[in-house]
Design a protein around this motif. Structure first.
Motif, PDB file in Angstrom:
ATOM      1  N   GLU A  70       0.815  -1.222   0.000  1.00  0.00           N
ATOM      2  CA  GLU A  70       0.000   0.000   0.000  1.00  0.00           C
ATOM      3  C   GLU A  70       0.844   1.265   0.000  1.00  0.00           C
ATOM      4  O   GLU A  70       0.302   2.366  -0.150  1.00  0.00           O
ATOM      5  CB  GLU A  70      -0.971   0.001   1.194  1.00  0.00           C
ATOM      6  CG  GLU A  70      -0.304  -0.123   2.544  1.00  0.00           C
ATOM      7  CD  GLU A  70      -0.235  -1.548   3.046  1.00  0.00           C
ATOM      8  OE1 GLU A  70      -0.567  -1.771   4.219  1.00  0.00           O
ATOM      9  OE2 GLU A  70       0.146  -2.446   2.264  1.00  0.00           O
ATOM     10  N   LEU A  71       2.153   1.124   0.168  1.00  0.00           N
ATOM     11  CA  LEU A  71       3.043   2.284   0.093  1.00  0.00           C
ATOM     12  C   LEU A  71       3.747   2.367  -1.258  1.00  0.00           C
ATOM     13  O   LEU A  71       4.752   3.053  -1.399  1.00  0.00           O
ATOM     14  CB  LEU A  71       4.091   2.222   1.216  1.00  0.00           C
ATOM     15  CG  LEU A  71       3.546   2.315   2.649  1.00  0.00           C
ATOM     16  CD1 LEU A  71       4.686   2.315   3.653  1.00  0.00           C
ATOM     17  CD2 LEU A  71       2.686   3.556   2.830  1.00  0.00           C
ATOM     18  N   GLU A  72       3.193   1.683  -2.235  1.00  0.00           N
ATOM     19  CA  GLU A  72       3.798   1.688  -3.571  1.00  0.00           C
ATOM     20  C   GLU A  72       3.900   3.093  -4.138  1.00  0.00           C
ATOM     21  O   GLU A  72       4.891   3.465  -4.759  1.00  0.00           O
ATOM     22  CB  GLU A  72       2.959   0.802  -4.507  1.00  0.00           C
ATOM     23  CG  GLU A  72       3.441   0.805  -5.957  1.00  0.00           C
ATOM     24  CD  GLU A  72       4.805   0.158  -6.115  1.00  0.00           C
ATOM     25  OE1 GLU A  72       5.529   0.559  -7.049  1.00  0.00           O
ATOM     26  OE2 GLU A  72       5.132  -0.724  -5.319  1.00  0.00           O
ATOM     27  N   GLU A  73       2.870   3.919  -3.920  1.00  0.00           N
ATOM     28  CA  GLU A  73       2.871   5.252  -4.520  1.00  0.00           C
ATOM     29  C   GLU A  73       3.860   6.214  -3.860  1.00  0.00           C
ATOM     30  O   GLU A  73       4.148   7.273  -4.417  1.00  0.00           O
ATOM     31  CB  GLU A  73       1.467   5.859  -4.490  1.00  0.00           C
ATOM     32  CG  GLU A  73       0.944   6.209  -3.107  1.00  0.00           C
ATOM     33  CD  GLU A  73      -0.417   6.878  -3.180  1.00  0.00           C
ATOM     34  OE1 GLU A  73      -0.448   8.118  -3.360  1.00  0.00           O
ATOM     35  OE2 GLU A  73      -1.446   6.183  -3.072  1.00  0.00           O
ATOM     36  N   VAL A  74       4.390   5.858  -2.700  1.00  0.00           N
ATOM     37  CA  VAL A  74       5.406   6.712  -2.072  1.00  0.00           C
ATOM     38  C   VAL A  74       6.803   6.110  -2.218  1.00  0.00           C
ATOM     39  O   VAL A  74       7.753   6.586  -1.608  1.00  0.00           O
ATOM     40  CB  VAL A  74       5.089   6.953  -0.578  1.00  0.00           C
ATOM     41  CG1 VAL A  74       3.767   7.667  -0.415  1.00  0.00           C
ATOM     42  CG2 VAL A  74       5.105   5.656   0.210  1.00  0.00           C
ATOM     43  N   ARG A  75       6.922   5.057  -3.034  1.00  0.00           N
ATOM     44  CA  ARG A  75       8.227   4.452  -3.255  1.00  0.00           C
ATOM     45  C   ARG A  75       9.217   5.465  -3.813  1.00  0.00           C
ATOM     46  O   ARG A  75      10.414   5.432  -3.523  1.00  0.00           O
ATOM     47  CB  ARG A  75       8.067   3.269  -4.214  1.00  0.00           C
ATOM     48  CG  ARG A  75       9.272   2.366  -4.337  1.00  0.00           C
ATOM     49  CD  ARG A  75       9.499   1.565  -3.069  1.00  0.00           C
ATOM     50  NE  ARG A  75       8.327   0.824  -2.648  1.00  0.00           N
ATOM     51  CZ  ARG A  75       7.989  -0.367  -3.128  1.00  0.00           C
ATOM     52  NH1 ARG A  75       8.744  -0.936  -4.028  1.00  0.00           N
ATOM     53  NH2 ARG A  75       6.927  -0.986  -2.676  1.00  0.00           N
ATOM     54  N   GLU A  76       8.709   6.391  -4.613  1.00  0.00           N
ATOM     55  CA  GLU A  76       9.574   7.410  -5.192  1.00  0.00           C
ATOM     56  C   GLU A  76      10.162   8.317  -4.116  1.00  0.00           C
ATOM     57  O   GLU A  76      11.297   8.786  -4.233  1.00  0.00           O
ATOM     58  CB  GLU A  76       8.772   8.242  -6.206  1.00  0.00           C
ATOM     59  CG  GLU A  76       9.605   9.196  -7.036  1.00  0.00           C
ATOM     60  CD  GLU A  76       8.781   9.884  -8.106  1.00  0.00           C
ATOM     61  OE1 GLU A  76       8.730  11.116  -8.088  1.00  0.00           O
ATOM     62  OE2 GLU A  76       8.200   9.187  -8.948  1.00  0.00           O
ATOM     63  N   GLU A  77       9.408   8.560  -3.045  1.00  0.00           N
ATOM     64  CA  GLU A  77       9.921   9.394  -1.953  1.00  0.00           C
ATOM     65  C   GLU A  77      11.035   8.667  -1.193  1.00  0.00           C
ATOM     66  O   GLU A  77      12.026   9.273  -0.797  1.00  0.00           O
ATOM     67  CB  GLU A  77       8.777   9.765  -1.004  1.00  0.00           C
ATOM     68  CG  GLU A  77       7.718  10.639  -1.659  1.00  0.00           C
ATOM     69  CD  GLU A  77       6.578  10.963  -0.717  1.00  0.00           C
ATOM     70  OE1 GLU A  77       6.738  10.749   0.511  1.00  0.00           O
ATOM     71  OE2 GLU A  77       5.537  11.423  -1.195  1.00  0.00           O
ATOM     72  N   PHE A  78      10.868   7.360  -0.991  1.00  0.00           N
ATOM     73  CA  PHE A  78      11.946   6.587  -0.385  1.00  0.00           C
ATOM     74  C   PHE A  78      13.197   6.675  -1.251  1.00  0.00           C
ATOM     75  O   PHE A  78      14.306   6.881  -0.758  1.00  0.00           O
ATOM     76  CB  PHE A  78      11.526   5.118  -0.241  1.00  0.00           C
ATOM     77  CG  PHE A  78      10.535   4.861   0.852  1.00  0.00           C
ATOM     78  CD1 PHE A  78      10.868   5.090   2.180  1.00  0.00           C
ATOM     79  CD2 PHE A  78       9.277   4.375   0.569  1.00  0.00           C
ATOM     80  CE1 PHE A  78       9.952   4.841   3.199  1.00  0.00           C
ATOM     81  CE2 PHE A  78       8.358   4.120   1.575  1.00  0.00           C
ATOM     82  CZ  PHE A  78       8.696   4.361   2.898  1.00  0.00           C
TER      83      PHE A  78
END
Length: 330
Positions: free
Chosen positions: A68-76
């Motif tokens: 569910e955190l796929e869309e914030v992977r770019e922030e990581f």
């Protein structure tokens, strides 16, 4: 209070921003004499937030593979990208300290010092830069210089650069967490989000009371902000315009024969210069593509106020026609 995993993640990241804003407010308050009670309140607010968010960095590292955190992977990946650029800057500083800022090995390994552009580069541009960097690192000249005893302390830094890049790349690798691993991570993140929600509200109240004696200090501090609902956001994407030079060019350069230099010379030989020249074909295009800003269309109001050249040409024709008509009547 019920939280989703993504909402809990946003609260954790929002607490980072509030922490820095509280620190800025603390500096502001310290510049005013007296206000001892207010300074104690603000110190308490800072302590509350920092105590509750202490486990956040380690937890974010563990939960980044939750589906569910796929869309914030770019922030990581963005945070890890900055750590990788930090290691590159450390490597450049180490070579500068060991040799000098004008050492040929710096020009050979870093022909274009554009570290700030690398911090905001797209994934494709970053990968092209790394491909060029690794080819230069394996070149005859750079390998020979870094193998010298006086460059021995650089080798651990080279390992740090490679490790930081591999960690950044791991953000984009698909990971399927089994339920028995994902469930406790999800619960831990949500529990931390709930604690931070309470801590942030308490800190906000204390900060407002602390800054009340200074006109508009609380309003200008940003501490009244709330976590925004997630919208489509990401890093600027700038595609490189030039392909990477194929490895055949490197092999061809390696086969170039020239008069050898002494093995302990810090100057590149003719063969090494030819090899580096073959490698430098792709580097300017890669970094220029990172630096080039995208074209932005003019705002509607600006476009509307611009002069219309077609209308001007019609007026010019009308004047010419009127002059010819007056000459014929005369």
């Amino acid at each position: 209070m019920s939280l989703s995993t993504l909402e809990a993640y946003d609260l954790v990241r929002f607490a980072e921003a509030i922490d820095s804003r509280l620190a800025a407010a603390d500096e502001l308050l310290a510049g005013h004499p007296g206000l001892e009670r207010e300074k104690e309140w603000l110190a308490t607010a800072i302590q509350i937030v920092r105590t509750e968010r202490a486990p956040a960095p380690a937890l974010l590292e563990k939960v980044r593979d939750l589906p569910e955190l796929e869309e914030v992977r770019e922030e990581f990946a963005f945070n890890l990208q900055n750590l990788w650029v930090d290691s590159l800057e450390k490597l450049h500083a180490g070579i500068t300290f060991c040799a000098s800022s004008r050492s040929p090995v710096i020009e050979a390994l870093f022909p274009h010092l554009k570290f700030p552009q690398l911090r905001r580069a797209s994934r494709d541009a970053l990968q092209e830069f790394v491909a060029s960097y690794e080819r230069r690192l394996k070149s005859s000249y750079v390998s020979r210089i870094l193998a010298r005893d006086d460059f021995s302390f650089i080798r651990p830094v080279l390992d740090q650069v490679a490790t930081a890049y591999a960690t950044w790349q791991s953000c984009f690798a698909p990971v399927q967490l089994p339920h028995e691993q994902a469930a406790p991570l999800r619960a831990e993140l949500i529990a931390l989000g709930k604690k931070l929600d309470v801590a942030l509200r308490q800190a906000r109240c204390l900060a407002e009371a602390s800054l009340a004696p200074i006109p508009e200090a609380f309003e200008n501090s940003g501490l009244a902000a709330r976590p925004r609902k997630r919208a489509g956001r990401g890093l600027p994407f700038m595609d490189p315009t030039e392909p990477v030079v194929p490895e055949a060019g490197t092999a061809e350069a390696e086969s170039t024969e020239a008069a050898p230099l002494e093995t302990d010379s810090v100057e590149p030989s003719a063969a090494e210069l030819a090899e580096l020249a073959a490698l430098s074909g792709a580097a300017p295009a890669e970094l220029d593509s990172i630096e080039a800003p995208p074209e932005v269309p003019p705002a509607p109001e600006v476009a509307a106020s611009a002069p219309a050249p077609k209308a001007a040409s019609k007026r010019g024709r009308k004047k010419a026609d009127s002059k010819s008509a007056s000459s014929e009547s005369a």
